[in-house]
Design a protein around this motif. Structure first.
Motif, PDB file in Angstrom:
ATOM      1  N   VAL A  95       0.815  -1.214   0.000  1.00 54.93           N
ATOM      2  CA  VAL A  95       0.000   0.000   0.000  1.00 54.93           C
ATOM      3  C   VAL A  95       0.850   1.266   0.000  1.00 54.93           C
ATOM      4  O   VAL A  95       0.588   2.208  -0.752  1.00 54.93           O
ATOM      5  CB  VAL A  95      -0.951  -0.009   1.220  1.00 54.93           C
ATOM      6  CG1 VAL A  95      -1.574   1.356   1.426  1.00 54.93           C
ATOM      7  CG2 VAL A  95      -2.029  -1.062   1.035  1.00 54.93           C
ATOM      8  N   ARG A  98       3.119   1.903  -3.437  1.00 53.86           N
ATOM      9  CA  ARG A  98       2.481   2.206  -4.723  1.00 53.86           C
ATOM     10  C   ARG A  98       2.527   3.707  -5.002  1.00 53.86           C
ATOM     11  O   ARG A  98       2.387   4.515  -4.074  1.00 53.86           O
ATOM     12  CB  ARG A  98       1.014   1.742  -4.723  1.00 53.86           C
ATOM     13  CG  ARG A  98       0.843   0.243  -4.750  1.00 53.86           C
ATOM     14  CD  ARG A  98      -0.612  -0.147  -4.576  1.00 53.86           C
ATOM     15  NE  ARG A  98      -0.773  -1.584  -4.765  1.00 53.86           N
ATOM     16  CZ  ARG A  98      -1.490  -2.129  -5.734  1.00 53.86           C
ATOM     17  NH1 ARG A  98      -2.125  -1.363  -6.601  1.00 53.86           N
ATOM     18  NH2 ARG A  98      -1.587  -3.438  -5.850  1.00 53.86           N
ATOM     19  N   GLY A 101      -0.541   5.005  -3.741  1.00 54.22           N
ATOM     20  CA  GLY A 101      -0.916   4.322  -2.518  1.00 54.22           C
ATOM     21  C   GLY A 101      -1.272   5.277  -1.394  1.00 54.22           C
ATOM     22  O   GLY A 101      -1.451   6.482  -1.598  1.00 54.22           O
ATOM     23  N   SER A 234      -7.101  -3.541  -6.877  1.00 52.89           N
ATOM     24  CA  SER A 234      -5.766  -4.110  -7.018  1.00 52.89           C
ATOM     25  C   SER A 234      -5.762  -5.260  -8.016  1.00 52.89           C
ATOM     26  O   SER A 234      -5.110  -6.272  -7.829  1.00 52.89           O
ATOM     27  CB  SER A 234      -5.258  -4.604  -5.658  1.00 52.89           C
ATOM     28  OG  SER A 234      -6.136  -5.602  -5.159  1.00 52.89           O
TER      29      SER A 234
END
Length: 246
Positions: A95, A98, A101, A234
């Motif tokens: 997370v 990214r 993210g 995702s």
């Protein structure tokens, strides 16, 4: 984060009011806690070859969904698609790495449980100490040390994510049983349910909210707040993982 702990210990040691601590530590009255985060399992429909990867420790076929909510019980970040057996700490590393993210402003943090790293932007409780709210109930179960008191307050605040997830699943039956749809569609369905959850929180009156909570569980609650800021599926997690392995 160290300064927040120092402020907390200063209150315990000197029994002073919040405004005195703010003056001594040069802090505003604005809280640095943005909300709480946790993972939850949601059953998915997958081919037989995909079952080993998505099988949880309880034997269910599910995706490990990473959820972040604000202090008002509104989702601000949701990531679905990781296999059910994946550890929460592994999902959290995905997370924060990214490009789009989870971004935590410097000096702020989200509350998390011991399954996540106690790092910048994440505040976990002390390990090896009582933590769950049920452990503090009843006579003679009051905190006896600073770390226990910290864990009790942490648990009380972090519980907003458990209440939010309970209310989410209580509202949408499709999140409680195994879906008839492929996992890719189910991941988008999870996102849609979170968006609708935020919309309902914003539009419902307090009386309507109380009636809704009575249909779920008395331990779950949420309040009105802002609508969602960021949400992403995702579905391409496999491609992302393969790139890291290169």
């Amino acid at each position: 984060m160290e300064e927040m702990v120092a402020m907390f210990l200063h209150i315990l040691a000197h029994d002073v009011k919040n405004r005195i601590v703010q003056r001594e530590f040069v802090q505003s009255s604005e809280t640095n806690c943005l909300g709480a985060l946790d993972g939850t399992y949601i059953k998915v429909n997958f081919s037989a070859t995909g079952h080993p990867r998505y099988r949880t420790r309880k034997g269910e076929i599910a995706t490990n969904v990473f959820d972040v909510c604000d202090t008002n019980g509104n989702f601000v970040f949701v990531l679905s698609g990781w296999e059910g057996f994946t550890a929460d700490s592994r999902v959290s590393r995905d997370v924060i790495s990214r490009p789009n993210g989870l971004k935590v402003p410097k000096g702020y943090y989200y509350l998390c449980d011991v399954g996540y790293p106690n790092a910048e932007g994440f505040l976990a409780p002390y390990k090896g100490e009582r933590y769950h709210l049920s452990e503090w109930r009843g006579g003679g179960n009051a905190p006896t040390a600073p770390r226990e008191f910290f864990n009790m307050k942490h648990s009380s605040a972090w519980n907003v994510i458990e209440r939010t997830l309970g209310l989410l699943k209580g509202r949408w039956a499709i999140l409680r049983g195994q879906s008839y749809y492929p996992v890719q569609i189910q991941c988008r369905t999870i996102m849609a349910c979170c968006l609708l959850h935020n919309f309902i929180n914003r539009e419902m009156t307090n009386s309507e909210l109380i009636e809704d909570l009575d249909e779920v569980d008395s331990s779950f609650a949420t309040t009105r707040g802002n609508e969602i800021n960021y949400i992403e599926s995702s579905n391409e997690w496999t491609q992302w993982r393969n790139k890291l392995a290169q």
